[in-house]
Scaffold this active site. Sequence first.
Site, PDB file in Angstrom:
ATOM      1  N   ASP A 479       0.786  -1.234   0.035  1.00 14.82           N
ATOM      2  CA  ASP A 479       0.073   0.096   0.105  1.00 14.82           C
ATOM      3  C   ASP A 479       1.016   1.414   0.050  1.00 14.82           C
ATOM      4  O   ASP A 479       2.094   1.114   0.236  1.00 14.82           O
ATOM      5  CB  ASP A 479      -0.792  -0.192   1.160  1.00 14.82           C
ATOM      6  CG  ASP A 479      -2.166   0.784   0.957  1.00 14.82           C
ATOM      7  OD1 ASP A 479      -2.438   1.533   0.160  1.00 14.82           O
ATOM      8  OD2 ASP A 479      -3.125   0.240   1.719  1.00 14.82           O
ATOM      9  N   ASP A 549     -10.591   2.292  -3.370  1.00 10.57           N
ATOM     10  CA  ASP A 549     -11.147   1.970  -1.992  1.00 10.57           C
ATOM     11  C   ASP A 549     -12.567   2.115  -2.174  1.00 10.57           C
ATOM     12  O   ASP A 549     -13.347   1.525  -1.046  1.00 10.57           O
ATOM     13  CB  ASP A 549     -10.770   2.853  -1.093  1.00 10.57           C
ATOM     14  CG  ASP A 549      -9.442   2.703  -0.376  1.00 10.57           C
ATOM     15  OD1 ASP A 549      -9.015   1.379  -0.518  1.00 10.57           O
ATOM     16  OD2 ASP A 549      -8.889   3.423   0.313  1.00 10.57           O
TER      17      ASP A 549
HETATM   18  C1  GLA Z   1      -5.923   1.820   2.070  1.00 14.68           C
HETATM   19  C2  GLA Z   1      -6.234   0.843   1.322  1.00 14.68           C
HETATM   20  C3  GLA Z   1      -7.056  -0.109   1.918  1.00 14.68           C
HETATM   21  C4  GLA Z   1      -6.633  -0.467   3.295  1.00 14.68           C
HETATM   22  C5  GLA Z   1      -6.264   0.763   4.056  1.00 14.68           C
HETATM   23  C6  GLA Z   1      -5.806   0.204   5.462  1.00 14.68           C
HETATM   24  O1  GLA Z   1      -6.810   2.816   2.108  1.00 14.68           O
HETATM   25  O2  GLA Z   1      -6.655   1.096  -0.208  1.00 14.68           O
HETATM   26  O3  GLA Z   1      -7.573  -1.262   1.061  1.00 14.68           O
HETATM   27  O4  GLA Z   1      -5.700  -1.401   3.046  1.00 14.68           O
HETATM   28  O5  GLA Z   1      -5.443   1.379   3.344  1.00 14.68           O
HETATM   29  O6  GLA Z   1      -5.029   1.211   6.047  1.00 14.68           O
END
Ligand code: GLA
Length: 741
Positions: A479, A549
């Site tokens: 990430d 997301d």
């Molecule tokens: C980001 C990712 C999510 C999740 C969060 C965790 O927003 O896109 O899928 O992994 O971080 O903090």
Amino acid sequence: MAIIYHESSKIFHLYNDTVSYIMMVMKNGHLGQLYCGKKIHDKEDFTYLLEKAGRSMTSYLYEGDRTFSLEHTRQEFPVYGTTDYRQPAVEVLQENGSRISDFQYVSHCIRAGKPKLEGLPATYTETDSEAQTVVITLQDVVTGMRAELSYSIFEEGGVIARNVRLVNNGTASVHLTQAMSLCLDLPDCDYEWLQFSGCWARERHIRHRRLVQGTQAVGSMRGNSSHEHNPFMVLKRPTADERQGEVLGFSFVYSGNFLIQAEVDAHDVTRVLVGIHPSCFDWKLESGASFQTPEAVLVYSDQGLNGMSQTFHRLYQKRLARGCWRDRERPILLNNWEATYFDFDEEQLIGIAARAKECGVELFVLDDGWFGERRSDRAGLGDWTANPRLLPGGITGLAERMEEMGLQFGLWFEPEMVNKDSDFYRRHSDWILATPGRSQSHGRYQHVLDFSRKEVVDEIYRMMSGILREAKVSYVKWDMNRSITECYSAALPADRQGEVFHRYILGVYDLYERLTAEFPRVLFESCASGGGRFDPGMLYYAPQGWTSDDSDAVERLKIQYGTSFCYPLSSIGSHVSASPNHQLLRRTPLHTRANVAYFGTFGYELDLNALTGAEITQVKEQICFMKKYRRLLQFGTFYRLQSPFEGNETAWMTVSEDRKTAIVGWYRVLNHVNGNFARVRLAGLRPDYRYRSVSDGRICYGDELMYLGLITSDDTASETGMDVKSCGDFESRIYVLESVE
Ligand code: GLA
């Protein structure tokens, strides 16, 4: 496929069955652009395409000659200020303050295959017969700067990949303040410009407009390729559509700051530039040093937007993505993020995993929150050791328990970041990007590690590889949850601060390269707050990416539709999440959530224990369906049929290589009362094959389905909808068509 050089006319002709690309060494030694388009016959001389015009208020190169002006000449590697006033491909700031240069042809070399780009992601060949490459060397005599322009044409599809290597063969240092990877001058501006823009949770929405005189551009100066704009742009003829017509796609294989622009001059000539964003870029090149630009990929198609996309899909799936996962069906996963957020312990995870296993899930992914003191987004980033209070047996113990349950295990990392409240930061507070004496802005309470420094990358590699060596981890979600601010490296001198953004991305690529080399069996999925770094650079290391997301099925129609213009379905991370949806509280039927997620990597982003018995039965059926058709869904030929940006209904389909099986996804956002009769015209089938629809057994010829269409109207096209259960809002259907030949 061939690359021909005609000595007598000094013309290069690159061509395959689809595209021709023609250039020539002009009178002044510069490289002129003559043609880029549908394949034409080769011949000795195309010099007539070098159109010249004597015009007032024009500056000319040669004394006594009122014809040769670079302003009115289409070029491959233009500079500014020597009769051309448009944005250049390159700018070299010299010791005396001048930015004027003059890159003239020296030599060229044609070879089979495609050389690797050191330290950078790029398309590749597996055998020399798949592509040919010409490297054309130009030189600026005054500075001694050399430019090696590399063009690779692939055998398959209208693909030309380009990059430039700049070498300082002079005695003095220079600064590169602009070094674009691709410049293409087109003779007219009769195009529609398509860009893929948005923001967090609303990525890659299609925006289009006619090209007009002036400059239109997309780009990023955030350090990541960004949610806001994708490093991808399309020029299509106004009459072209999904199924026919001429289209040019421009894609940049890079994950950092970028610029893609089209400048239309007063005579409607269009200059396209693709490369690292020149703002904030200043690369010092000492004598003897070189700079390699990232790769830009140009795709020409006369088969409309679907034709262009299919070319990108094949290329990026087979010759950009790498490793053992490239061609493999992707595991059906369950990710605990939306199931628990930070609030979990080992037993809870085991409970979720057990139910997932029972339903047929193959991989359990532990998301954020497993390490250090990470109980919220305020602390712990950078401390990549398991929190023993949550996971008494550590990651090794948890992974073993998953294995005993028959599940593979995956883990979340955010390697490039730290919270100030972390042991890592307390040890290395000088390892973040920060400008002396200025504020240190945060994003989500976190700061960006200075990945331009090798010791920083080494330390993160040490921590991550330690876990991957010890524990049975078969998947990593990488990430990246904030953009860069106050960009400055404490390790570089003042005159090299303009290099930090690019050096940062090189550091990210270096870490990816080391980890993917050492752990070739691990499946990497890239992520940046969802789709903030969904680009071809990432695809080289991580064959799939978390697309957004926003996991709402209706929002995903647009996001996945837009994403499909450049990226293959096997790269599109798509999961079924809870209803009401966590991003916008919309309630959608479980079957619609799955019907959208099938067209991607597929998985679940929720606690299956929270579902009813009937829903669990449905989930089991969904997983069976996905397992049965996963190869076709992830690796078939994908066609967009009906756009969510243009109406209430969306349709797309994927067709097997032998064209014997096809799966159509059909989606309607809002229901109508007393609606119209509706059909979707399919694509990619064999007109002479008969296809049986698995749901109702009806048999139709491929030509019927393609030319008159698949009937999609349902019982709402009458006066009573009341006793029909599944015709509400957010309705969708999957049609499986199997050839009976
Ligand atoms: C980001 C990712 C999510 C999740 C969060 C965790 O927003 O896109 O899928 O992994 O971080 O903090």
